[in-house]
Enzyme design. Sequence first.
Site, PDB file in Angstrom:
ATOM      1  N   GLY A   1      -5.711  -5.672   2.709  1.00  0.00           N
ATOM      2  CA  GLY A   1      -5.091  -4.354   2.603  1.00  0.00           C
ATOM      3  C   GLY A   1      -5.521  -3.416   3.701  1.00  0.00           C
ATOM      4  O   GLY A   1      -5.034  -3.469   4.826  1.00  0.00           O
ATOM      5  N   ARG A   2      -6.489  -2.564   3.395  1.00  0.00           N
ATOM      6  CA  ARG A   2      -6.852  -1.479   4.313  1.00  0.00           C
ATOM      7  C   ARG A   2      -7.274  -1.958   5.700  1.00  0.00           C
ATOM      8  O   ARG A   2      -6.957  -1.312   6.700  1.00  0.00           O
ATOM      9  CB  ARG A   2      -7.970  -0.633   3.689  1.00  0.00           C
ATOM     10  CG  ARG A   2      -7.492   0.295   2.589  1.00  0.00           C
ATOM     11  CD  ARG A   2      -8.652   0.873   1.804  1.00  0.00           C
ATOM     12  NE  ARG A   2      -9.305  -0.153   0.999  1.00  0.00           N
ATOM     13  CZ  ARG A   2     -10.496   0.003   0.433  1.00  0.00           C
ATOM     14  NH1 ARG A   2     -11.164   1.125   0.603  1.00  0.00           N
ATOM     15  NH2 ARG A   2     -11.016  -0.964  -0.309  1.00  0.00           N
TER      16      ARG A   2
ATOM     17  N   MET B   1       0.842  -1.197   0.000  1.00  0.00           N
ATOM     18  CA  MET B   1       0.000   0.000   0.000  1.00  0.00           C
ATOM     19  C   MET B   1       0.875   1.244   0.000  1.00  0.00           C
ATOM     20  O   MET B   1       1.677   1.442   0.923  1.00  0.00           O
ATOM     21  CB  MET B   1      -0.935  -0.017   1.220  1.00  0.00           C
ATOM     22  CG  MET B   1      -1.992  -1.106   1.156  1.00  0.00           C
ATOM     23  SD  MET B   1      -3.037  -1.211   2.648  1.00  0.00           S
ATOM     24  CE  MET B   1      -1.972  -2.174   3.742  1.00  0.00           C
TER      25      MET B   1
ATOM     26  N   ASN C   1      -7.492 -10.730  -3.542  1.00  0.00           N
ATOM     27  CA  ASN C   1      -7.345  -9.468  -2.832  1.00  0.00           C
ATOM     28  C   ASN C   1      -8.594  -8.627  -3.081  1.00  0.00           C
ATOM     29  O   ASN C   1      -9.209  -8.721  -4.135  1.00  0.00           O
ATOM     30  CB  ASN C   1      -6.082  -8.753  -3.339  1.00  0.00           C
ATOM     31  CG  ASN C   1      -5.947  -7.319  -2.868  1.00  0.00           C
ATOM     32  OD1 ASN C   1      -5.700  -6.424  -3.668  1.00  0.00           O
ATOM     33  ND2 ASN C   1      -6.088  -7.089  -1.584  1.00  0.00           N
TER      34      ASN C   1
ATOM     35  N   GLY D   1     -11.522  -6.138  -0.501  1.00  0.00           N
ATOM     36  CA  GLY D   1     -12.733  -6.182   0.305  1.00  0.00           C
ATOM     37  C   GLY D   1     -12.742  -7.173   1.446  1.00  0.00           C
ATOM     38  O   GLY D   1     -13.801  -7.441   2.022  1.00  0.00           O
TER      39      GLY D   1
ATOM     40  N   GLN E   1       7.633  -5.100  -4.048  1.00  0.00           N
ATOM     41  CA  GLN E   1       6.835  -4.861  -5.246  1.00  0.00           C
ATOM     42  C   GLN E   1       7.480  -3.822  -6.151  1.00  0.00           C
ATOM     43  O   GLN E   1       7.799  -2.713  -5.725  1.00  0.00           O
ATOM     44  CB  GLN E   1       5.411  -4.408  -4.911  1.00  0.00           C
ATOM     45  CG  GLN E   1       4.536  -4.373  -6.174  1.00  0.00           C
ATOM     46  CD  GLN E   1       3.127  -3.915  -5.919  1.00  0.00           C
ATOM     47  OE1 GLN E   1       2.899  -2.781  -5.534  1.00  0.00           O
ATOM     48  NE2 GLN E   1       2.158  -4.807  -6.156  1.00  0.00           N
TER      49      GLN E   1
ATOM     50  N   CYS F   1      -2.027  -1.133 -10.441  1.00  0.00           N
ATOM     51  CA  CYS F   1      -2.201   0.256 -10.013  1.00  0.00           C
ATOM     52  C   CYS F   1      -2.799   1.085 -11.148  1.00  0.00           C
ATOM     53  O   CYS F   1      -2.282   1.076 -12.266  1.00  0.00           O
ATOM     54  CB  CYS F   1      -0.866   0.845  -9.582  1.00  0.00           C
ATOM     55  SG  CYS F   1      -1.016   2.536  -8.952  1.00  0.00           S
TER      56      CYS F   1
END
Length: 322
Positions: free
Chosen positions: A227-228, A12, A205, A207, A64, A94
């Site tokens: 992620g988040r 991220m 990946n 949600g 990455q 991205c």
Amino acid sequence: MTHTHRFCVAPMMDWTDLHCRFFHRLISQHALLYTEMVTTGALIHGDHHRFLRFNSDENPLAFQLGGSNPRELALCAKMVEDYGYDEVNLNIGCPSDRVQNGRFGACLMLEPELVADCISAMCGAVSIPVTVKSRIGIDDRDSYEELAVFVGKVADASCNTFIIHARKAWLSGLSPKQNREIPPLNYDVVYQLKTDFPHLEIVVNGGIANLEQAETLLQRVDGVMVGREAYQNPYLLAEVDKHIFNATESPRSRHEIMGLILPYIEGQLKNGIRLNSITRHILGLFHGEPGARAWRRHLSENVTSPNAGIKVVRDALAFTYH
């Protein structure tokens, strides 16, 4: 070092730097961590040590890369391997304007032959795994057939692991933040990839909000990448080792984690690192716990003062003891 993609923390931008990863590793010993995306140009022409350095306890750790020049990607992959990373991942997901202008990121899904050339060059340069992170499609080019062609051609270039963000990307009209939220999730597409490419490692990946959901997804795919939620509610990672990796040791408590990160913060302050560079990553540690709001408020209001030091963190911590 062998590693598994069964549970990963997503790369991220502006979030998963070395301070964040040090913190996350204190919570989970087995989750695979990823760096922020770094472009080949930054490594080749910039201060590569600043981008490549990491704490010795961060492994298993993947780096990455963003780029589309096979020769440059091979050179950078070798740098990544030489620094001790366990994996190098190519960003094909991205959607930002800056990335598109540099001809890398999600727009490369339209150029599977070029991506295959990039992967082939990287695999030829290193012995660590080379993986790809992509979307399920971009703009109106989002048919399953096109995705399957992309995966097939890149897999033929010796890529065995695909991390699929289960949303398509809109390259115009949506910001990167909106691209993480507005295009609908479609896990079924990722499930179909696993069915059609059973020999490949398929990681989903997008949600994923809790471990129960992660465990459900793991019944259909090889791994999950969070992620988040892992960033904003990091103590989610405390149960990963037990529930995902069948570890027997008890997770560290939030206060045990703070007991380990305080010396790290002190050491970084002595090296000239600003307090906020570290504390911004730990704001969510007490999410849902008594005193969490006072903890966040005290840190947010006091870490940016010129003389902010470790006392700010200790004072904030006092709000969490009940």
